[in-house]
Design an enzyme around this catalytic site. Structure first.
Site, PDB file in Angstrom:
ATOM      1  N   ASN A  37       1.107   0.835  -8.914  1.00 32.56           N
ATOM      2  CA  ASN A  37       0.713   2.134  -8.402  1.00 32.56           C
ATOM      3  C   ASN A  37       0.987   3.227  -9.439  1.00 32.56           C
ATOM      4  OD1 ASN A  37       0.060   4.334  -6.871  1.00 32.56           O
ATOM      5  ND2 ASN A  37       1.296   3.773  -5.108  1.00 32.56           N
ATOM      6  N   ASP A  38       2.259   3.466  -9.725  1.00 30.91           N
ATOM      7  CA  ASP A  38       2.610   4.561 -10.635  1.00 30.91           C
ATOM      8  C   ASP A  38       2.000   4.393 -12.029  1.00 30.91           C
ATOM      9  OD1 ASP A  38       4.147   5.660  -8.615  1.00 30.91           O
ATOM     10  OD2 ASP A  38       5.915   4.490  -9.192  1.00 30.91           O
TER      11      ASP A  38
END
Lengths: 472, 115
Positions: A398-399
């Site tokens: 995600n990040d």
């Protein structure tokens, strides 16, 4: 030659062994032999230490020594054998912390022995006390800091930066108190002052690590590793032991270098990584955005649609994150990649340097699944390829693909280089839920019109995709 | 073992340069084993804890020394074992395997290892 000269000579051999062990790590081919050489060097040095008269004639304490070593081995070997590769960062954090604790105890006891000696008159030399203080201070910070890092990684407490009112004031107070006590100890050689300073150093380790966000933990572990090395070197000064100085300094220097490389991979300065949570409350607003964003629509696909999409693609890039590791889905990911390759699709993995929980963690996990090296591409190598990719398959990451790192100056991850999944024709996210990643911030890419979501455990969804590609 | 502070400082400075030099050549693919390996190396503090426990006088010093030996043993033994486990996986080079076409049949065995 006297016995102690022989001991020093063997210590020198062990030091050479350690240097060669590190050198072996320059290539995967010799790395394992290198590590074995290091272990052999350590064993040799430990065996030789038993011949030193003060150790050999220690009587009941010699028995205690052997008992401690047996207990330690009995705990460490099964723990190290059984730990899952996904939990490796926690394990390294613990082993690092106990090393720091041991170094602090050595320095403390060395000081007690020094000041309680029969022949002791007056005060030890200033440099002796400074060595002791450094060993205790760095060792204690490493011990308690690693403990908190472990608790964060094990997710016993939140991975988000922990801030509280007057944080800077409290930290400054603890820092000043430690410096004051250190100076007072140097002037008086008072044991009680030194003990109070040790306790405050333990507190400093805790308050130093609490505000560091989960996404920055890879940098932190590397730094704490370096701290323990320096604490060991300081103990080596106190004991006049060359081997401890060389080994500790090797680790200290390499840890600092690795820490700097990691911060660079995140596009930030080390100071920013360590202290950015202080004073800035951006993370809180990020959380608020996330809460509001839950109502926004996302496109959810079926495994069949996505399977067809990938089966008829020319180029598929798999971007793995920690979610893949948690689901133990690395083997299924490889199965999918092999299947696509057989159909003539070009497949490779794009690995972010800080994917996972420690530097290079994702490489270890994929190596565990026998993914060949040539399919693993570093971020810089992968990014130019993404613009021509038909599908970017983001598995449990995600990040590391969050465009906020490029376009949202207030974001905690702003400035971090990312893998440009957003450039691909289609983006597929395999994710458990809409929950934000380890850094605790929302990802705009999830709402992009090019993005398709497939919710579920990474292993389940990948298994479904394998079936879908087979029948496509 | 009575060496002057300047000699010790000299060793310290030279070791710092060696450490920097050696580690700068480690590829990022091996960064996790590198951290784990250096972690094991600083476990050599065990040698120092042994010397300290040997010289300890009285209960306090003995207890501190005992704890130190215990912690250092955890560090050095655990560190080397964990690093070896990791590096063992890296020995499988792509060229050693009969390529990916044979990948699917071996899958059941691989799946079993994950649980």
């Amino acid at each position: 030659m006297s016995l102690l000269t022989w001991v020093d000579l063997v210590y020198l051999l062990a030091a050479i062994g350690f240097i060669l062990a590190l050198k072996g790590l320059s290539s995967p081919k010799f790395a394992r032999q290198g590590n074995m050489l290091g272990a052999g060097a350590a064993t040799l040095a430990i065996a030789m230490t038993f011949t030193i008269p003060s150790v050999r004639h220690a009587g009941s304490r010699l028995i205690l020594m052997v008992v401690a070593m047996i207990i330690g081995t009995a705990i460490a070997v099964p723990a190290a054998r059984r730990v899952k590769m996904t939990a490796m960062p926690q394990m390294v954090a613990i082993f690092n912390g106990v090393g720091g604790g041991a170094a602090a105890l050595v320095s403390m006891t060395a000081f007690l022995i020094l000041t309680s000696h029969d022949s002791f008159t007056g005060k030890p030399a200033v440099y002796k006390i400074v060595e002791v203080i450094l060993g205790i201070l760095i060792g204690c910070v490493s011990f308690s800091g690693s403990a908190i890092a472990f608790i964060k990684l094990q997710e016993l407490i939140t991975g988000r930066p922990i801030t509280y009112p007057a944080q800077q004031v409290i930290n400054a107070f603890v820092g000043i108190a430690i410096v004051g006590l250190a100076v007072a100890t140097i002037l008086t050689a008072n044991v009680a002052l030194l003990v109070v300073m040790s306790v405050l150093a333990l507190v400093l380790g805790v308050i130093f690590v609490l505000p560091i966000g989960g996404a920055d933990v890879p940098v932190l572990i590397s730094l704490l590793n370096s701290f323990t090395g320096l604490a060991v070197a300081a103990s080596g000064f106190s004991l006049g032991n060359n081997l401890l100085i060389i080994a500790g300094t090797l680790v200290g220097a390499s840890g600092i270098l690795l820490t700097r490389m990691m911060s660079k991979a995140m596009g930030r300065s080390l100071a920013n990584v360590l202290f950015s949570a202080f004073g800035s409350v951006v993370t809180a607003s990020g959380g608020a955005d996330g809460a509001g964003a839950d109502a926004r629509p996302v496109k959810v696909g079926t495994p069949e649609d996505i399977g067809v999409l990938m089966a008829y693609a020319r180029k598929v890039v798999i971007i793995p994150g920690y979610g893949l590791a948690v689901a133990q889905a690395q083997h299924t990911a490889r199965e999918l990649a092999d299947l696509l390759t057989e159909r003539g699709v070009e497949v490779f993995y794009a690995i972010h340097p800080v994917a996972g929980r420690m530097p290079g963690h994702m490489n270890v996990l994929l190596a565990e699944a026998n993914v060949p090296y040539d399919e693993l591409k570093e971020m810089d190598e992968a990014n130019p390829e993404l613009a021509t990719a038909d599908v970017a398959l983001v598995v449990g990451a995600n990040d590391t693909v969050n465009p906020a790192a490029n376009n949202t100056p207030g974001s905690p991850i702003y400035g971090m280089p990312i893998i440009h999944a957003d450039l691909a024709q289609h983006i597929v996210f395999l994710k458990r839920s809409m929950r934000p990643g380890f850094a605790g911030i929302d990802n705009e890419l999830l709402y992009d019109p090019k993005t398709t979501m497939l919710f579920g455990d990474a292993k389940d969804t990948l298994t479904k995709l394998v079936a879908a590609v087979k029948s496509a | 073992m009575t060496v002057g502070i300047i000699e010790l400082l000299t060793i310290f400075v030279l070791a710092a340069f060696v450490g920097n030099e050696v580690v700068s050549k480690v590829p990022s693919i091996l960064h996790t084993p590198l951290m784990s390996g250096t972690n094991a190396i600083h476990g050599i503090i065990l040698v120092g804890t042994m010397a300290i426990l040997g010289q300890a006088q009285g209960d306090v010093q003995t207890i501190l020394g005992f704890l130190a030996v215990l912690l250092a043993t955890l560090n050095v033994v655990g560190g080397f074992v964990v690093t070896d486990r990791m590096l063992e996986m890296f020995k499988a080079k792509p060229s050693d395997r009969p390529a990916k076409s044979a990948g699917t049949p071996e899958e059941p065995g691989q799946g079993g290892a994950t649980s």
